[in-house]
Design a protein around this motif. Structure first.
Motif, PDB file in Angstrom:
ATOM      1  N   VAL A 139       0.941  -1.239  -0.061  1.00 26.69           N
ATOM      2  CA  VAL A 139      -0.091  -0.002   0.141  1.00 26.69           C
ATOM      3  C   VAL A 139       1.131   1.305   0.017  1.00 26.69           C
ATOM      4  O   VAL A 139       0.569   2.144  -0.926  1.00 26.69           O
ATOM      5  N   ARG A 140       1.806   1.283   0.845  1.00 26.16           N
ATOM      6  CA  ARG A 140       2.787   2.496   1.030  1.00 26.16           C
ATOM      7  C   ARG A 140       3.473   2.399  -0.172  1.00 26.16           C
ATOM      8  O   ARG A 140       3.827   3.816  -0.659  1.00 26.16           O
ATOM      9  N   GLY A 141       3.926   1.610  -1.158  1.00 25.34           N
ATOM     10  CA  GLY A 141       4.777   1.653  -2.235  1.00 25.34           C
ATOM     11  C   GLY A 141       3.937   1.874  -3.430  1.00 25.34           C
ATOM     12  O   GLY A 141       4.298   2.153  -4.686  1.00 25.34           O
ATOM     13  N   GLY A 142       2.481   1.811  -3.208  1.00 21.31           N
ATOM     14  CA  GLY A 142       1.812   2.118  -4.495  1.00 21.31           C
ATOM     15  C   GLY A 142       1.691   0.758  -5.509  1.00 21.31           C
ATOM     16  O   GLY A 142       0.995   0.959  -6.255  1.00 21.31           O
ATOM     17  N   GLN A 143       1.889  -0.379  -4.916  1.00 25.65           N
ATOM     18  CA  GLN A 143       1.825  -1.546  -5.806  1.00 25.65           C
ATOM     19  C   GLN A 143       0.244  -2.190  -5.562  1.00 25.65           C
ATOM     20  O   GLN A 143      -0.006  -2.583  -6.435  1.00 25.65           O
ATOM     21  N   TRP A 144      -0.124  -1.806  -4.378  1.00 22.04           N
ATOM     22  CA  TRP A 144      -1.633  -2.463  -4.214  1.00 22.04           C
ATOM     23  C   TRP A 144      -2.464  -1.293  -5.034  1.00 22.04           C
ATOM     24  O   TRP A 144      -2.374  -0.131  -4.425  1.00 22.04           O
ATOM     25  N   GLU A 206      -9.456   5.719  -4.743  1.00 20.09           N
ATOM     26  CA  GLU A 206      -8.111   5.702  -4.009  1.00 20.09           C
ATOM     27  C   GLU A 206      -8.102   5.354  -2.534  1.00 20.09           C
ATOM     28  O   GLU A 206      -7.259   5.722  -1.855  1.00 20.09           O
ATOM     29  N   THR A 207      -9.374   4.751  -2.145  1.00 24.72           N
ATOM     30  CA  THR A 207      -9.688   4.638  -0.724  1.00 24.72           C
ATOM     31  C   THR A 207      -9.713   3.098  -0.435  1.00 24.72           C
ATOM     32  O   THR A 207     -10.273   2.174  -1.051  1.00 24.72           O
ATOM     33  N   LEU A 208      -8.887   2.880   0.703  1.00 29.24           N
ATOM     34  CA  LEU A 208      -8.848   1.468   1.336  1.00 29.24           C
ATOM     35  C   LEU A 208      -9.737   1.296   2.668  1.00 29.24           C
ATOM     36  O   LEU A 208      -9.301   2.143   3.350  1.00 29.24           O
ATOM     37  N   PHE A 209     -10.438   0.475   2.914  1.00 23.92           N
ATOM     38  CA  PHE A 209     -11.228   0.431   4.227  1.00 23.92           C
ATOM     39  C   PHE A 209     -10.792  -0.878   4.667  1.00 23.92           C
ATOM     40  O   PHE A 209     -10.593  -1.840   4.080  1.00 23.92           O
ATOM     41  N   ILE A 291       0.446   0.661   8.354  1.00 18.00           N
ATOM     42  CA  ILE A 291       0.471   1.124   6.832  1.00 18.00           C
ATOM     43  C   ILE A 291       0.967   2.619   7.077  1.00 18.00           C
ATOM     44  O   ILE A 291       1.731   3.252   6.239  1.00 18.00           O
ATOM     45  N   ALA A 292       0.534   3.239   8.165  1.00 24.71           N
ATOM     46  CA  ALA A 292       1.182   4.735   8.408  1.00 24.71           C
ATOM     47  C   ALA A 292       2.473   4.789   8.657  1.00 24.71           C
ATOM     48  O   ALA A 292       3.001   5.773   8.044  1.00 24.71           O
ATOM     49  N   ILE A 293       2.935   4.010   9.418  1.00 24.15           N
ATOM     50  CA  ILE A 293       4.478   4.279   9.982  1.00 24.15           C
ATOM     51  C   ILE A 293       5.335   3.340   9.246  1.00 24.15           C
ATOM     52  O   ILE A 293       6.708   3.531   9.478  1.00 24.15           O
ATOM     53  N   GLY A 294       4.786   2.272   8.647  1.00 22.13           N
ATOM     54  CA  GLY A 294       5.720   1.146   8.191  1.00 22.13           C
ATOM     55  C   GLY A 294       5.960   0.131   9.102  1.00 22.13           C
ATOM     56  O   GLY A 294       6.115   0.456  10.327  1.00 22.13           O
TER      57      GLY A 294
END
Ligand code: F6P
Length: 554
Positions: A139-144, A206-209, A291-294
Motif C-alpha cells: 500500500v505504501r509503495g503504491g503496488q496495491w 483511491e480509498t482502502l477500508f 501502513i501509516a508508520i511502516g
C-alpha cells in the motif's frame, strides 16, 4: 490454576496486610509533602525508577518507605506475581470466559515459545506480522491498486472500542513517523456523521477500508462497513463485488463472519481469542498504524512493549514500575477514597492517549464482584480522565489545585520535541516543559496562607489564593517520543491495570457490563420505527420514544 487460588482467597479487606495499611494511613494523617521532602533531602533522587526509556519520579506521592513496604506486602499476599506468571505462561486467567490472556505473546520475539492448549502461538503471531508487513509495504509503495488501477491514497479504519482506540491513538502519537502522503482516518461511531465526514472528500477509487472487529458481529462496525461498501460501489459507478476485494480488508478472529460480509479471507489478517479487544492494537488490529508508520517502526514499537513485559515479569518488586503504579492506585482508592485518576500528557501527540487508557483501565477494572462472583467491599477501578496538560491548565486544573477531591495524576512529558517539528517552533518546547514541571510542583507543595499574606494580599482574599497542595502525582519523562517509547508506555499501563485487578481479585479481562445496553438497543430500534411494543417500556423511556417518533414525524 489461578481460578482455584482466587476462589480460596481471604477477602482483601480482611487480610492483615490491609489492616496494616489502614493503620499506617491513620498514622500518616495529614502529613504534608512539604514535611516529607524536608525530612529527606534525598527523596527526589530516591523515589525514582527507570524502565527502558521511561524515567519515573514518584517522589510527589503521599507515601513513605513504610507505605511502600506495606503495599509490597499486600502484593505478595494477594499473589500478584503468581497471577502474572500464570498470564505469561498462557494459563486461562480470564476465568469467566475461560480464555488465556496473552497480549504479551503479540510482541514476543520470533524464537519465543508460548503455549496455549499445548500449541506454541508465537509462529502464528509472526506469520500474521509478516503478512501485515508485506501488505503495508504494497500500500505504501503504491503496488496495491484499487479497482480502477489507481494507487491508494486514503485508508479508513472502521472499528470501535479496542478495534479503534488503539490504532487511532497510536496514529496520532506517531504522526511524525507517518507517511504524510497517505491519509489515514478512523470511523467508529454508528452516528452516520462519522463515516460521512471521513469519506465526503475522498475518492472511492483511491480509498482502502480496513474493517477491524475481533468478533465481526459488532453492530456499529458492521453497519458502518455496509454503508462504506455501498458508498464505494456507488462511487465506482456501480462496480460489483470484485471491487470489494481491492478496497476492503478485514482484521478479525472470525473468518466465517468476514466471508459472510463478502471480504475474501485471503484479505483477512487474523488474531486470536486470547487477545482482548482493549489489548489488541499490537495485533492485526494495528494494520492501519503499520501502513501509516511502516513495518520497521511498528516492530520498534513491539520491541518497546516487549521490553516492559520483560521488566514486569522479572524486575524485583522494589524496582518494578508497573507494580509500583498499580499499588499507588490501590492505596489512593482504598485509603484516600480517590474515585478518579488523571493522565495528563504534555505532548500534543498524546491527545488521544487518555481516551485509549479509559477503555484499557475502565473496561478492565470497572467490576464489582470478585473472580468467584462475590460482591467486593473495596474500591475497584477509578474514573480515568485527562487531556493534554497545558489545555487542561486553562480548564479543569482549578479543581485539581483548589477543589475538594483527591485526584492522583500521572504527568507524561518528553525532553525533546519531535524530530520534524518546524525549526521555528522548537523554542516553544521549553515553555511546554516548564509548565509540565511547574504543575506537579504547585500540586505537591501549594502555597501557604503565610506565603500568600506575605505578598501583601488583603486578608479576605488570602483563603482564596491559598493552595493547600499535597496532591499526589507521578512524573514520567522520556528523552523523546519514539515508536518504542509508545510501546513502553502502553505496556506500562497494561501491566499497571493487571496489578490492580490481581489485588482487587477481579477478572480484568472480561467486559460483561457492556452487554445489557446492546440488548436493550436491539429491542428499542424496531419500536422507534413502528411504535409497536412501546407499552412494554418503562414510562420514562416510552415517553422519550414517543417524543422522538413525533419529532421524526412518525
Ligand atoms: O462492547 C465492548 C467491546 O466488546 C470491546 O471490548 C471491544 O473492544 C469492542 O466492543 C469492539 O469489539 P469488536 O472488535 O469485536 O468489534
Amino acid at each position: 490454576m489461578s481460578e482455584t487460588r482466587a476462589d480460596a482467597r481471604t477477602p482483601l479487606d480482611r487480610t492483615p496486610q490491609w489492616a496494616a495499611l489502614g493503620k499506617h494511613r491513620e498514622e500518616l494523617g495529614d502529613t504534608h509533602l512539604r514535611e516529607l521532602f524536608a525530612a529527606d533531602p534525598e527523596r527526589g533522587r530516591r523515589y525514582t525508577l527507570q524502565v527502558g526509556d521511561l524515567h519515573v519520579d514518584y517522589a510527589k506521592q503521599l507515601i513513605t518507605d513504610e507505605t511502600l513496604a506495606l503495599l509490597r506486602e499486600l502484593a505478595a499476599a494477594t499473589g500478584v506475581a503468581e497471577l502474572r506468571d500464570a498470564m505469561f505462561r498462557g494459563e486461562k486467567i480470564n476465568n469467566t470466559e475461560h480464555r488465556a490472556v496473552l497480549h504479551t505473546a503479540l510482541r514476543a520475539p520470533r524464537d519465543a515459545v508460548i503455549e496455549v492448549d499445548g500449541e506454541n502461538v508465537v509462529p502464528a503471531v509472526h506469520a500474521v506480522l509478516d503478512k501485515m508487513a508485506a501488505f503495508a509495504e504494497q500500500v505504501r509503495g503504491g503496488q496495491w491498486r484499487g479497482h480502477t488501477g489507481k494507487r491508494i491514497r486514503a485508508v479508513v479504519n472502521i472499528g470501535i472500542g479496542g478495534s479503534d482506540l488503539g490504532p487511532a491513538m497510536a496514529y496520532e502519537v506517531l504522526r511524525s513517523y507517518t507517511a504524510r502522503d497517505l491519509d489515514v482516518r478512523f470511523v467508529s461511531n454508528v452516528d452516520g456523521a462519522d463515516l460521512h465526514e471521513a469519506v465526503r472528500d475522498l475518492d472511492p477509487a483511491e480509498t482502502l477500508f480496513i474493517v477491524a472487529s475481533k468478533t465481526f458481529t459488532t453492530i456499529e462496525t458492521i453497519t458502518n462497513a455496509v454503508s462504506a461498501r455501498d458508498w464505494l460501489l456507488t462511487g465506482l459507478g456501480g462496480a460489483g463485488s470484485e471491487a470489494v476485494a481491492k478496497h476492503f480488508v478485514a482484521l478479525s478472529t472470525n473468518a466465517e463472519g468476514v466471508a459472510d460480509f463478502g471480504i475474501d479471507t485471503a484479505n483477512m489478517f487474523e488474531f486470536w481469542d486470547w487477545v482482548g479487544g482493549r489489548y489488541s492494537f499490537d495485533s492485526a488490529i494495528g494494520l492501519s498504524l503499520m501502513i501509516a508508520i511502516g513495518p520497521d517502526a511498528f516492530r520498534e514499537m513491539l520491541d518497546g512493549f516487549h521490553l516492559v513485559d520483560e521488566h514486569f515479569r522479572t524486575a524485583p518488586a522494589e524496582q518494578n514500575v508497573p507494580l509500583l503504579l498499580g499499588l499507588l492506585g490501590v492505596w489512593y482508592g482504598a485509603f484516600f477514597d480517590a474515585q478518579a485518576h488523571a493522565v495528563l500528557p504534555y505532548s500534543h501527540y498524546l491527545s488521544k492517549f487518555t481516551a485509549y487508557l479509559q477503555q484499557l483501565d475502565m473496561e478492565s477494572n470497572g467490576k464489582s464482584v470478585t473472580r468467584d462472583g462475590t460482591p467486593v467491599t473495596w474500591q475497584t477501578g477509578p474514573v480515568v480522565w485527562g487531556t493534554p496538560g497545558t489545555n487542561g491548565q486553562h480548564a479543569y486544573y482549578q479543581l485539581l489545585h483548589q477543589g475538594t477531591k483527591v485526584v492522583p495524576a500521572d504527568f507524561i512529558g518528553f525532553a525533546a520535541p519531535v524530530a520534524d517539528l518546524l525549526p521555528g517552533l522548537v523554542a516553544q518546547h521549553d515553555l511546554l516543559l516548564a509548565n509540565f514541571f511547574a504543575q506537579t510542583q504547585a500540586l505537591a507543595f501549594g502555597k501557604t496562607p503565610e506565603e500568600v499574606a506575605a505578598e501583601g494580599v488583603p486578608a479576605e482574599l488570602v483563603p482564596h489564593k491559598t493552595f493547600r497542595g499535597n496532591h499526589p502525582t507521578t512524573t514520567i519523562l522520556a528523552a523523546e517520543l519514539t515508536p518504542s517509547v509508545l510501546g513502553q508506555l502502553v505496556a506500562l499501563y497494561e501491566h499497571k491495570v493487571f496489578v490492580q485487578g490481581a489485588i482487587w481479585n477481579i477478572d480484568s479481562f472480561d467486559q460483561w457490563g457492556v452487554e445489557l445496553g446492546k440488548v436493550l438497543a436491539k429491542r428499542i430500534e424496531p419500536v422507534l420505527l413502528t411504535g409497536e411494543g412501546a407499552d412494554a417500556l418503562d414510562s420514562s423511556t416510552a415517553e422519550l420514544v414517543a417524543r422522538y417518533r413525533a419529532l421524526r414525524g412518525r
